[in-house]
Design a protein around this motif. Sequence first.
Motif, mmCIF file in Angstrom:
data_model
loop_
_atom_site.group_PDB
_atom_site.id
_atom_site.type_symbol
_atom_site.label_atom_id
_atom_site.label_comp_id
_atom_site.label_asym_id
_atom_site.label_seq_id
_atom_site.Cartn_x
_atom_site.Cartn_y
_atom_site.Cartn_z
ATOM 1 N N LEU A 65 0.971 -1.041 0.242
ATOM 2 C CA LEU A 65 0.011 0.094 0.125
ATOM 3 C C LEU A 65 0.719 1.130 0.052
ATOM 4 O O LEU A 65 1.959 1.210 0.203
ATOM 5 C CB LEU A 65 -0.970 -0.128 1.339
ATOM 6 C CG LEU A 65 -1.789 -1.010 1.465
ATOM 7 C CD1 LEU A 65 -2.417 -1.259 2.528
ATOM 8 C CD2 LEU A 65 -3.169 -0.890 0.267
ATOM 9 N N PRO A 66 0.488 2.327 -0.612
ATOM 10 C CA PRO A 66 1.086 3.370 -0.252
ATOM 11 C C PRO A 66 1.314 4.035 0.962
ATOM 12 O O PRO A 66 0.566 3.699 1.857
ATOM 13 C CB PRO A 66 0.384 4.697 -1.238
ATOM 14 C CG PRO A 66 -0.808 4.121 -1.173
ATOM 15 C CD PRO A 66 -1.036 2.358 -1.173
ATOM 16 N N PRO A 67 2.437 4.894 1.211
ATOM 17 C CA PRO A 67 2.904 5.190 2.548
ATOM 18 C C PRO A 67 1.579 6.398 3.081
ATOM 19 O O PRO A 67 1.543 7.054 2.274
ATOM 20 C CB PRO A 67 4.273 5.615 2.688
ATOM 21 C CG PRO A 67 4.249 6.151 1.119
ATOM 22 C CD PRO A 67 3.245 5.081 0.334
ATOM 23 N N ILE A 68 1.294 6.164 4.361
ATOM 24 C CA ILE A 68 0.490 7.411 4.736
ATOM 25 C C ILE A 68 1.510 8.281 5.064
ATOM 26 O O ILE A 68 2.580 8.316 5.741
ATOM 27 C CB ILE A 68 -0.206 6.791 6.142
ATOM 28 C CG1 ILE A 68 -0.702 5.607 6.020
ATOM 29 C CG2 ILE A 68 -0.915 7.815 6.756
ATOM 30 C CD1 ILE A 68 -1.131 4.837 7.347
ATOM 31 N N PRO A 69 1.133 9.539 4.680
ATOM 32 C CA PRO A 69 1.863 10.805 5.021
ATOM 33 C C PRO A 69 1.736 11.220 6.424
ATOM 34 O O PRO A 69 1.049 11.422 7.159
ATOM 35 C CB PRO A 69 1.137 11.931 4.261
ATOM 36 C CG PRO A 69 -0.261 11.610 3.881
ATOM 37 C CD PRO A 69 -0.088 9.938 3.690
ATOM 38 N N SER A 70 3.087 11.110 7.046
ATOM 39 C CA SER A 70 3.188 11.202 8.508
ATOM 40 C C SER A 70 3.320 12.485 8.912
ATOM 41 O O SER A 70 2.293 13.053 9.897
ATOM 42 C CB SER A 70 4.604 10.486 8.825
ATOM 43 O OG SER A 70 5.690 11.136 8.109
ATOM 44 N N LYS A 71 4.129 13.326 8.413
ATOM 45 C CA LYS A 71 4.238 14.785 9.097
ATOM 46 C C LYS A 71 3.588 15.900 8.158
ATOM 47 O O LYS A 71 4.250 15.878 7.173
ATOM 48 C CB LYS A 71 5.773 15.120 9.295
ATOM 49 C CG LYS A 71 6.228 15.056 10.585
ATOM 50 C CD LYS A 71 7.590 15.726 10.806
ATOM 51 C CE LYS A 71 7.969 15.844 11.935
ATOM 52 N NZ LYS A 71 9.508 16.310 12.125
ATOM 53 N N LYS A 72 2.690 16.544 8.755
ATOM 54 C CA LYS A 72 2.017 17.712 8.061
ATOM 55 C C LYS A 72 2.774 18.940 8.620
ATOM 56 O O LYS A 72 3.067 19.067 9.656
ATOM 57 C CB LYS A 72 0.534 17.826 8.425
ATOM 58 C CG LYS A 72 -0.376 17.330 7.317
ATOM 59 C CD LYS A 72 -1.747 17.643 7.613
ATOM 60 C CE LYS A 72 -2.212 18.602 6.613
ATOM 61 N NZ LYS A 72 -3.573 19.125 6.694
ATOM 62 N N PRO A 73 3.192 19.682 7.641
ATOM 63 C CA PRO A 73 3.986 21.200 7.930
ATOM 64 C C PRO A 73 2.859 22.041 8.585
ATOM 65 O O PRO A 73 1.739 22.089 8.682
ATOM 66 C CB PRO A 73 4.252 21.632 6.589
ATOM 67 C CG PRO A 73 3.308 21.166 5.779
ATOM 68 C CD PRO A 73 2.914 19.696 6.143
#
Lengths: 356, 507
Positions: free
Chosen positions: A226-234
């Motif tokens: 599966l595609p990676p879950i975006p972890s850090k939001k700016p």
Amino acid sequence: MADLELLLLQIELIKEEFITTDRADEERRVKEDRAALRIQSWFRGTRLRSYLRHLQRKATIIQKIWRGYIARAYFRKKVKVQCFVMKMNFYNEMAVRIQKRWKGYYVRKYVHNYYARKRYLEGLTKKNEQVRRTMEEFAEMQRNEREHHQVECEEQKTCLQAQRMHFLLSTHQIPGVFNSPYRDFPHEMELQMKSIKPLLVKDIQQKRQAMDPSAPGDTFLKTRPLPPIPSKKPQGPFRDPATVLQQRYRPLEPTLRVATSITDLEEAREELRRGEWRGRIIDHAFQPFSHAHKNKKYERSIHTTSSFERLAYGTVYFREENQEKLRGKKPFKSIFTTCNVFDKFGQLYSNAGKIV
Amino acid sequence: MSQRQVLQVFEQYQKARTQFVQTIAELATRPQNIETLQNAGVLSLLRPLLLDVVPTIQQTAALALGRLANHNDDLAEAVVKGDVLPQLVYSLAEQNRFYKKAAAFVLRAVGKHSPQLAQAVVDCGALDALVACLEEFDPGVKEAAAWALGNIARHNGELSQAVVDAGAVPLLVLCIQEPELALKRIAASALSDVSKHSPELAQTVVDAGAIAHLAQMILNPDTKLKRQVFSALGQISKHSVDLAEMVVEAEVFPAALACLKDPDEYVRKNVTTLIREVAKHTPELSQLIVNAGGVATVIDSVGESQGNVRLPGIMMLGYVAAHSENLAMAVIVSKGVPQLAICLVEESEDHIKAATAWALGQIGRHSPEHARAVAAANVLPRLLRLYTDTESSEDLQLKTKKALKSILQKCTYLPALEPLLHEAPSDILKHVVGQFSKVLPHDSKARRLFVTSGGLKKVQEIKAEPGSLLQENINSINSCYPEEIVRYYSPGYSEILLERVEAYQPT
């Protein structure tokens, strides 16, 4: 008076003489008449005959001349025709010779060119050899590839086997199946197993599914991660750093007026002048309407001049010496009229007499 | 009874049905079981299961049916008679992809056996449903549909026309462009089956833009795909000059020659078939192939193959040589004649020998140079032996006779003609003697050799009717020699001499 008497006497005599002669004449007259008539008729006849003969002779002469004239004209026509036929035969023969050469040349060069065919066949043999060699190389390459592929497959299979049978690896205490003490040296499997990591459970599942094409259902989701879950939001609504940097370090964009130098116009003119000087081949200027040929001075030929005087040769012609003979005659033509032989060629309607 | 118990009965029944159908499907894979199954009346049991509620049972039943029909045509006929097809066609449009695959499999299995069965499939309206399947996303469904269409179109022109009229060809061309290998293979084979019957069908295939895609797939490493691609191109180009030219314009040629070194013999056979079909139309196309070095590669591949695989190569050489004498010389220069001679000796089947004899005849008939090249390969005695052999088929005899005649009429190479003089039957002999009578008057060395090799003796022994061409030829040969020699070799001369000895009275 006496004379008159004599005369009167004589008159009687004369009368008598006259009567006698008259009588004699009368008697002779018919005869003489007839004789005269005969003579006259003969004469007339002769005269007429000679006249007729004369006429006949003249008529003959006229006819002779006329016939001769007609015959000669006819003969001349015949001679013309014969001449023409002779010429045509000659031309035909010459044309045959030309055609013979041309046809031979043409056939030998374009239709059945022996040397071209020979070259073609030689070229073909070379090309065949080249193609055969290339094919051999290609086949060799393919064979090597296939063997290579096979060898790789074999290796992979043995690898997989070793991975699967990794539990049969021998330990210090217990020699494994492949490392039997009764063998001189261990089996290659033993060595393979030593050098390889064992198969993990999740890998087994994956491999099984990869090799099993008939499995129902979608393998789409299970095999692909599966595609990676975006972890850090700016934090905060910041702008994209790329745009910021672009704005901060934007290069100078001067207008065209600012970018051109002051002396631009002079420089451009100088450039044009230099270019024109470079490209110029002819040094002196073009002079239209100049009568250049009139400016040339006539240079006399050396052959007709000598140190003492002009030679007569080349300037004086021998014809000029004998003027009396040449009076009234026209000079020789040094230029001929063109031969009008082929003027009408191909322009007459019928083919029958392309009589030129 | 409680609700659960009632439902349990239904569940058991469903399990039983599933198990039955799955076992039947597995058993149907083995050919030994099929007769037993047929005798047990499996078709009548499977038919209601096709309409079952549970989709898995339907699919498996269809799969089992397909496997059964695949096996032999009695079962296929029984499937048709059992009125199963309309139901299948209807569900082709409706159901999910597994069912579509299975239904298309059944249609394929039924359609492959004979034209009548294929016609029955078409009559059920299967074509539109199959063409609709070709537009699906799933490659397996497309593959099954394309395979079914290919099997139907294979039999004859009308069925192919029906397939084309259903609009299958553009979709098949799209299928060829798909990335899945199996689908490409099947689509190529279907196009090949469609285009093989008539020029109009081939033109339809070409108009859909098939040639460019087929040409792109030539260098694909997959063997089976290459087989089908070359077969398709060959079937397209065989019908007319324009189609062959279009195939050539797709720049098939130098690349196709590389595939002649493929290890798979059917790929090679199909490539040589393609080359043969292109070369046979006009001299220009043959010239193109010769210039690309095609003749040499075909000759090599003929040398490496055996049996029926050689046949298209041999025929290609014959067609190329038949067009003009330049091309025949090109074949000779590429060392084609020794190879054909080897084929003549090695092959055991009559039709291949007949083709080889025909090809040799085409090479040798153009001019004395060609005939000499053919005769020098020691081919003529073999052809003669094949002609006189009583076991040769009529076709072989006819072809060898024609080849012999056409080569002999131009042959001036006397060492090759000598052995024929001794063995030939009369209709070949007259040509041989005719050739001798043409050559001997001009060549004194040949005359000498003719006498010393026993040819003159043999010629005297020939019985010919006075006034026939043979007799005239014999006379002209005899007139090349002094009388004593001719009398010496005439049959019965020794008896005449002995009689003279007996009758002689010494003084």
